[in-house]
Design an enzyme around this catalytic site. Structure first.
Site, PDB file in Angstrom:
ATOM      1  N   SER A 186       2.154 -17.892  15.209  1.00 48.17           N
ATOM      2  CA  SER A 186       3.160 -16.360  15.042  1.00 48.17           C
ATOM      3  C   SER A 186       3.513 -16.292  13.486  1.00 48.17           C
ATOM      4  CB  SER A 186       4.215 -16.383  16.119  1.00 48.17           C
ATOM      5  OG  SER A 186       4.954 -17.648  15.778  1.00 48.17           O
ATOM      6  N   PRO A 187       3.918 -15.279  13.183  1.00 50.48           N
ATOM      7  CA  PRO A 187       4.452 -14.972  11.624  1.00 50.48           C
ATOM      8  C   PRO A 187       5.810 -15.625  11.555  1.00 50.48           C
ATOM      9  CG  PRO A 187       3.581 -12.917  12.373  1.00 50.48           C
ATOM     10  CD  PRO A 187       3.305 -13.840  13.532  1.00 50.48           C
TER      11      PRO A 187
ATOM     12  N   GLU B 150      -2.669 -18.727   9.487  1.00 51.88           N
ATOM     13  CA  GLU B 150      -3.622 -17.876  10.358  1.00 51.88           C
ATOM     14  C   GLU B 150      -2.310 -17.192  11.111  1.00 51.88           C
ATOM     15  OE1 GLU B 150      -6.841 -16.943   9.914  1.00 51.88           O
ATOM     16  OE2 GLU B 150      -7.389 -18.241   8.426  1.00 51.88           O
TER      17      GLU B 150
ATOM     18  N   VAL C  37       7.047 -18.480  12.858  1.00 50.86           N
ATOM     19  CA  VAL C  37       6.664 -19.735  12.848  1.00 50.86           C
ATOM     20  C   VAL C  37       6.108 -20.045  11.683  1.00 50.86           C
ATOM     21  CG1 VAL C  37       5.820 -21.907  13.811  1.00 50.86           C
ATOM     22  CG2 VAL C  37       7.050 -20.308  15.384  1.00 50.86           C
TER      23      VAL C  37
ATOM     24  N   CYS D  84      -5.440 -12.752  18.763  1.00 54.28           N
ATOM     25  CA  CYS D  84      -4.716 -12.421  17.631  1.00 54.28           C
ATOM     26  C   CYS D  84      -5.472 -11.181  16.916  1.00 54.28           C
ATOM     27  CB  CYS D  84      -4.658 -13.428  16.568  1.00 54.28           C
ATOM     28  SG  CYS D  84      -6.352 -14.043  16.284  1.00 54.28           S
TER      29      CYS D  84
END
Ligand code: NAD
Length: 465
Positions: A193-194, A214, A196, A248
């Site tokens: 996730s963005p 990613e 983390v 994603c």
């Protein structure tokens, strides 16, 4: 921070081997490592399918199509092109460097950390490993703790295939990840996730490790007035409901031109009914990975319906299994409007003016993917030129992921750097500049800066400027 002795030992062993790998982990050895990886996957296909079924009820066909095949294809592509990728590339001298030769050598970074998410727990751990080994590095992989059967299988298979000084798997959750991030890796390849991703990047800043991130986010999808609606419905149902929407690059929400909205919504419903049989919940749909995420999705629906959204089904959930849900009348106050959905819930919003849609997309963080369905080249280009995203799919969903010659990655909030094929190889390589002097005339301008030297500099400036 105290570090588990096994983690420290694996890291030390890999770090000590860096010089040896520089000398001895060449083309043949890397290709051999990739073959071993390919063999162990092929020989354990049934175990991989079983682990994913256990973790979140992933149908066998989807596991083969989305977890096993992409990795095998990645290995085949890397083996075929590795010689060319590894070859230093000569670069021509410039006027100022006349008399020298130069080349760019892709070199292994050293010891790399690969942190994987749970949603494609096999391919997103092993895919980066392919690029990592192809580039000549050692790797420590941390699979996701949320898919424990796949994590344990990855650990067992890789321990049986590679020595710890080349590939080690460390299982565990937050604490393990934090311990790993405190070590001085040369490169960190993180998928998740963005939120983390930001933690990983700040940890990397402490040692100045390079990173590939990613990440995720909301991938918008536009259905233009000229779209082939039936085909668009096929692709969107596939892209949104494969893996139960836990992808994603799944279309997160739809902007449908008002002139085709009614017909398109009907076609979507029919396609969903055909794919996932109405009535009971189809076994062709994966489960939601755990209760926390199932509750999160249910919460998004409760919040949206309480604020006036309409859903197509009443009975949508059985434990951690969800039926596909279409939802309309979304407003900005609803959490579903701004949070990454990551499940089989598809918001549909009508639009009249494409510029409004472009404005809405640009008001949000740059998405990982953006999809456009239309037959009008001008409208498609209008969207591509006015927006930014990791990738764009035109009249398709998801399969940009399996194109080995395309970079796969996000931009800003959706990621940093690229994966897959040559791009993956480059992510795990350092491009080292090597320049050799043969008969450079530049010593003529070295100090002392006599009038003669100044005259030569004057001539050089006239030529170069
Ligand atoms: P996540 O960020 O919660 O976890 C990913 C990994 O990070 C896991 O291995 C986890 O153990 C570890 N982790 C979690 N919290 C951490 C912390 N505080 N410090 C260090 N490590 C930590 O992501 P997830 O829930 O596993 O995956 C879903 C997210 O990943 C979605 O946002 C999705 O869009 C994104 N994703 C992106 C891609 C891509 O290729 N761009 C692919 C799959 C998933």
């Amino acid at each position: 921070m105290t570090i588990d002795p096994d983690i420290q030992a694996a890291f030390d062993m890999q770090a000590v081997g860096v010089t040896d790998r520089r000398r001895n982990f060449g083309l043949a050895e890397r290709k051999q490592a990739l073959s071993l990886l390919s063999d162990v996957i092929k020989n354990n296909e049934a175990a991989i399918v079983a682990a994913l079924t256990e973790d979140f009820g992933k149908p066998e066909t989807e596991t083969i199509l989305t977890e096993i095949l992409p990795v095998l294809q990645e290995i085949k592509h890397a083996r075929r092109h590795l010689r060319g990728w590894m070859r230093p590339s000569r670069v021509a001298p410039t006027l100022a460097t006349f008399g020298t030769s130069a080349r760019v050598r892709p070199e292994a970074r050293g010891v790399c950390l690969i942190i994987a998410p749970w949603n494609y727990p096999f391919s997103l751990a092993i895919g980066p490993l392919v690029s990592c080994l192809a580039a000549g590095n050692a790797a420590i992989i941390k699979p996701s703790e949320m898919t424990p059967a796949t994590s344990a299988l990855i650990a067992r298979l890789l321990a049986e295939t590679f020595s710890l000084d080349l590939v080690a798997v460390v299982e565990g959750g937050l604490k393990t990840s934090q311990a790993l991030l405190s070590l001085s890796f040369d490169h960190i390849f993180f998928t998740g996730s963005p939120a983390v991703g930001k933690i990983v990047m700040s940890a990397a800043a402490k040692t100045l490790a390079s990173v590939t991130l990613e990440l995720g986010g909301k991938s918008p999808t536009i259905i233009g007035p000229g779209a082939n609606l039936k085909r668009a419905a096929d692709w969107i149902v596939f892209g949104k409901f494969a893996n139960a929407g836990q992808t994603c690059i799944a279309p997160d929400h739809l902007f449908v031109h008002v002139s085709v909205k009614e017909t398109f919504t009907r076609l979507l419903r029919e396609r969903i009914a055909k794919a996932y049989a109405e009535g009971s919940i189809s076994s062709d749909l994966s489960r939601i990975v755990n209760k926390h995420h199932a509750d999160r999705l249910a919460g998004l629906l409760t919040d949206a319906t309480a604020k006036g959204a309409h859903v197509t089904q009443q009975e949508i959930r059985d434990g951690t299994r969800f039926k596909p849900v279409l939802i309309e009348a979304i407003t900005p106050e609803m959490a579903i409007d701004h949070e990454e959905i990551f499940g089989p819930i598809l918001p549909i919003m009508a639009y009249d003016d494409l510029e409004d849609v472009i404005m809405k997309i640009n008001a949000r963080p740059k998405p990982l993917s953006l999809y456009v369905f239309d037959n009008d080249r001008k409208r498609i280009d209008q969207v591509i030129e006015a927006t930014s995203s990791g990738s764009v799919g035109v009249n398709l969903t998801l399969i940009q992921f399996i194109h080995n010659r395309l970079p796969f990655g996000g931009v800003n909030n959706s990621g940093l750097g690229s994966a897959h094929g040559h791009y993956g190889f480059c992510a795990f390589s350092h491009e080292r500049a090597v320049m050799t002097n043969h008969f450079s005339a530049l010593p003529l301008v070295f100090a002392p800066y006599t009038p003669g030297v100044k005259r030569i500099i004057g001539i050089i400036r006239r030529v170069l400027e």
